[in-house]
Design a protein around this motif. Sequence first.
Motif, PDB file in Angstrom:
ATOM      1  N   LEU A  88       0.859  -1.186   0.000  1.00  0.00           N
ATOM      2  CA  LEU A  88       0.000   0.000   0.000  1.00  0.00           C
ATOM      3  C   LEU A  88       0.897   1.239   0.000  1.00  0.00           C
ATOM      4  N   VAL A  89       0.882   1.953  -1.122  1.00  0.00           N
ATOM      5  CA  VAL A  89       1.710   3.160  -1.247  1.00  0.00           C
ATOM      6  C   VAL A  89       0.984   4.330  -0.601  1.00  0.00           C
ATOM      7  N   LEU A  90       1.676   5.004   0.331  1.00  0.00           N
ATOM      8  CA  LEU A  90       1.160   6.202   1.005  1.00  0.00           C
ATOM      9  C   LEU A  90       2.137   7.344   0.697  1.00  0.00           C
ATOM     10  N   THR A  91       1.724   8.270  -0.144  1.00  0.00           N
ATOM     11  CA  THR A  91       2.659   9.289  -0.629  1.00  0.00           C
ATOM     12  C   THR A  91       1.980  10.654  -0.757  1.00  0.00           C
ATOM     13  N   ALA A  92       2.828  11.682  -0.695  1.00  0.00           N
ATOM     14  CA  ALA A  92       2.327  13.053  -0.879  1.00  0.00           C
ATOM     15  C   ALA A  92       2.191  13.408  -2.347  1.00  0.00           C
ATOM     16  N   ASP A  93       2.777  12.599  -3.218  1.00  0.00           N
ATOM     17  CA  ASP A  93       2.704  12.844  -4.670  1.00  0.00           C
ATOM     18  C   ASP A  93       1.402  12.241  -5.193  1.00  0.00           C
ATOM     19  N   ALA A  94       0.424  13.097  -5.426  1.00  0.00           N
ATOM     20  CA  ALA A  94      -0.915  12.624  -5.818  1.00  0.00           C
ATOM     21  C   ALA A  94      -1.124  12.655  -7.314  1.00  0.00           C
ATOM     22  N   SER A  95      -0.061  12.864  -8.079  1.00  0.00           N
ATOM     23  CA  SER A  95      -0.235  12.963  -9.532  1.00  0.00           C
ATOM     24  C   SER A  95      -0.616  11.607 -10.121  1.00  0.00           C
ATOM     25  N   ASP A  96      -1.354  11.697 -11.231  1.00  0.00           N
ATOM     26  CA  ASP A  96      -1.731  10.460 -11.931  1.00  0.00           C
ATOM     27  C   ASP A  96      -0.499   9.725 -12.433  1.00  0.00           C
ATOM     28  N   GLU A  97       0.493  10.469 -12.820  1.00  0.00           N
ATOM     29  CA  GLU A  97       1.721   9.849 -13.348  1.00  0.00           C
ATOM     30  C   GLU A  97       2.395   8.997 -12.272  1.00  0.00           C
ATOM     31  N   SER A  98       2.507   9.534 -11.026  1.00  0.00           N
ATOM     32  CA  SER A  98       3.110   8.774  -9.922  1.00  0.00           C
ATOM     33  C   SER A  98       2.272   7.549  -9.572  1.00  0.00           C
ATOM     34  N   ALA A 105       4.950  -0.489 -10.952  1.00  0.00           N
ATOM     35  CA  ALA A 105       6.159  -1.008 -10.296  1.00  0.00           C
ATOM     36  C   ALA A 105       5.855  -2.157  -9.337  1.00  0.00           C
ATOM     37  N   GLY A 106       4.588  -2.331  -8.987  1.00  0.00           N
ATOM     38  CA  GLY A 106       4.249  -3.456  -8.124  1.00  0.00           C
ATOM     39  C   GLY A 106       3.362  -3.114  -6.961  1.00  0.00           C
ATOM     40  N   ALA A 107       2.946  -1.863  -6.840  1.00  0.00           N
ATOM     41  CA  ALA A 107       2.043  -1.489  -5.761  1.00  0.00           C
ATOM     42  C   ALA A 107       0.693  -2.149  -5.949  1.00  0.00           C
ATOM     43  N   THR A 108       0.081  -2.561  -4.839  1.00  0.00           N
ATOM     44  CA  THR A 108      -1.243  -3.169  -4.887  1.00  0.00           C
ATOM     45  C   THR A 108      -2.336  -2.109  -4.774  1.00  0.00           C
ATOM     46  N   ASP A 109      -2.039  -1.063  -3.987  1.00  0.00           N
ATOM     47  CA  ASP A 109      -3.010   0.010  -3.772  1.00  0.00           C
ATOM     48  C   ASP A 109      -2.244   1.324  -3.592  1.00  0.00           C
ATOM     49  N   PHE A 110      -2.987   2.439  -3.662  1.00  0.00           N
ATOM     50  CA  PHE A 110      -2.332   3.752  -3.687  1.00  0.00           C
ATOM     51  C   PHE A 110      -3.222   4.761  -2.967  1.00  0.00           C
ATOM     52  N   LEU A 111      -2.615   5.479  -1.981  1.00  0.00           N
ATOM     53  CA  LEU A 111      -3.324   6.563  -1.288  1.00  0.00           C
ATOM     54  C   LEU A 111      -2.413   7.788  -1.227  1.00  0.00           C
ATOM     55  N   ALA A 112      -3.029   8.948  -1.504  1.00  0.00           N
ATOM     56  CA  ALA A 112      -2.255  10.191  -1.470  1.00  0.00           C
ATOM     57  C   ALA A 112      -2.459  10.887  -0.130  1.00  0.00           C
ATOM     58  N   LYS A 113      -1.369  11.476   0.376  1.00  0.00           N
ATOM     59  CA  LYS A 113      -1.423  12.251   1.608  1.00  0.00           C
ATOM     60  C   LYS A 113      -2.004  13.645   1.311  1.00  0.00           C
ATOM     61  N   PRO A 114      -2.698  14.244   2.228  1.00  0.00           N
ATOM     62  CA  PRO A 114      -3.172  13.643   3.496  1.00  0.00           C
ATOM     63  C   PRO A 114      -4.296  12.659   3.236  1.00  0.00           C
ATOM     64  N   PHE A 115      -4.283  11.543   3.937  1.00  0.00           N
ATOM     65  CA  PHE A 115      -5.269  10.505   3.681  1.00  0.00           C
ATOM     66  C   PHE A 115      -6.227  10.364   4.847  1.00  0.00           C
ATOM     67  N   ASP A 116      -7.374   9.816   4.525  1.00  0.00           N
ATOM     68  CA  ASP A 116      -8.403   9.558   5.525  1.00  0.00           C
ATOM     69  C   ASP A 116      -8.004   8.302   6.299  1.00  0.00           C
ATOM     70  N   LEU A 117      -7.885   8.432   7.627  1.00  0.00           N
ATOM     71  CA  LEU A 117      -7.418   7.286   8.431  1.00  0.00           C
ATOM     72  C   LEU A 117      -8.374   6.105   8.349  1.00  0.00           C
ATOM     73  N   ASN A 118      -9.673   6.384   8.300  1.00  0.00           N
ATOM     74  CA  ASN A 118     -10.629   5.277   8.168  1.00  0.00           C
ATOM     75  C   ASN A 118     -10.425   4.527   6.864  1.00  0.00           C
ATOM     76  N   GLU A 119     -10.155   5.306   5.815  1.00  0.00           N
ATOM     77  CA  GLU A 119      -9.909   4.662   4.515  1.00  0.00           C
ATOM     78  C   GLU A 119      -8.638   3.824   4.562  1.00  0.00           C
ATOM     79  N   VAL A 120      -7.617   4.325   5.278  1.00  0.00           N
ATOM     80  CA  VAL A 120      -6.372   3.549   5.424  1.00  0.00           C
ATOM     81  C   VAL A 120      -6.659   2.206   6.091  1.00  0.00           C
ATOM     82  N   ILE A 121      -7.440   2.241   7.197  1.00  0.00           N
ATOM     83  CA  ILE A 121      -7.749   1.000   7.926  1.00  0.00           C
ATOM     84  C   ILE A 121      -8.512   0.013   7.040  1.00  0.00           C
TER      85      ILE A 121
END
Length: 542
Positions: A88-98, A105-121
């Motif tokens: 699960l990638v958690l990053t501040a880079d929210a661009s579509d390209e990233s 590259a192998g990520a299963t899921d992707f969340l951009a910071k700041p993220f919703d903690l409930n969604e993370v769980i």
Amino acid sequence: MGRELLKKSNILIVDDNQNNIEVLEELLELEGYENVTSISDSRDTIQKFKETDPDLVLLDLMMPYLDGFEIMRLLRNNRAEGAIVPILVLTADASDESKKKALNAGATDFLAKPFDLNEVILRVRNLLQISSLNKQLRQQNTILEEKVKERTEELEQQNIELKVAWQKAEASNRLKTAFINNISHEIRTPLNGIVGFSQMISERDLPEENKKEIIQSINESSERLINTVTAFMDISLIHSGNMEKVVAEVSPDLLVNEAVERFRPLATKKNLTISETTEITDEFNFIQSDEVMLQKILFYLTDNAIKFTKEGAIELGYTLQNENVQFYIKDTGVGISEHGKKEIFESFAQENFGFNREHEGNGLGLAIAKGLLDLLGGEIDFESKKDEGTTFYFSVPIEQNNESAKSVNTDKNDLNGRVRNVLIVEDDYINYRLIESLLRNENIKLTHAKNGNEAISACEHENNFDAVLMDLKLPELDGFQATKAIKEKNKELPIIAITAYSSAEDRQKALDAGCDEFIIKPIKKSILFQKLEKYHITVAKN
């Protein structure tokens, strides 16, 4: 998989920002996740990955030393074959390209910071379920692979066993073919002599000299027929596994002597000398083995030696070889070629099995000898030179016993001049007439019993029998039971079994019942007289 079990999953957090790590750790702890590991130096990722074997990786992308894309590449190379470790990638880079680059590259899921903690769980829980299902699938695959491996090994073993069984079946078919091809010749040939000469002897004008020759020919044909039937029975018992050994005290010296004397007439007829030699001292008396089997082995080997020797000598003997007694039969015969040596112990093996072969026989002798020695725990070997002769050696364990064998009372003073009383227990009239004819003598009184009950009654009313000749297969009460009953009241009365039963098991059963001797039908006069002589019953010549 239950939520409680999911809470025990291993989670690895990789982020260079310590504040992010603390937020994620606190969040996961509040949700009950027990096994959370965090690192802020991306260079330690692979080592921690190997140590913790995580079920889920929470990964930042933008880090010094190694970024998230490089770490995903390294993780792909270090995970177990077939394993799925969700990232699960958690990053501040929210661009579509990233996002596309991370997923590629192998990520299963992707969340951009700041993220919703409930969604993370929620995403953590979903990814852990995927990881758990993958683990279960891998475990099932492992179990299945083990079962497939075991089944494959079983099938391979079955294939081996089937191949062996097929080879045995092929060998059995060859044996049957050889048996059918030989039994007709080896039985019909002597039978033809018996029937043909028996018809001739009834001719009125036949000179007395010719009668003697015919009787001799009938005897020789009968002997050959008996030997052939015995050989076929022996090889059948060996191949079927129904031949059992009966261990008792056996005198090697007596065995060799009996073989020499038995074959002396045949050797003399061919102008061959036959002799015995021994290097064993007088202190050596007996071995523990099966006497009948040893007699058969010596018979077959000596018979072969005489059969394949045109001139010269036959020598029998035995020597001590460590814990074994080694017997040998040496001849000056035709020898065995190198080709013949390879198959010499196979059933029906003879160097020349064609229609122009010089020697009669069924080719079973050596196969039987080898089979009997296998049962006795012995070995057989030979040395041979073509046209010079052959020496067969066979050895059996000594299990030496120097105690004297049971002897028969040799005090004849109280027997001289007295008529001997013999009870013949035989239900077949022709067999009784044969024994009666053989023993007809003024010094012998014969009594006839037709079954076991009559035999017991005769022994109870006439307590002066010197010997009993007991058939074993009788109506009403068989010979085994009759022997036991007679021996219970008169242990000293010699009982000689005369029977068509020929196996070692039957012989032992008769001896266990109380019989002192065992004679196999058809009856040989010399053997019968020899057995009776042991109990001081001499059939005097008229």
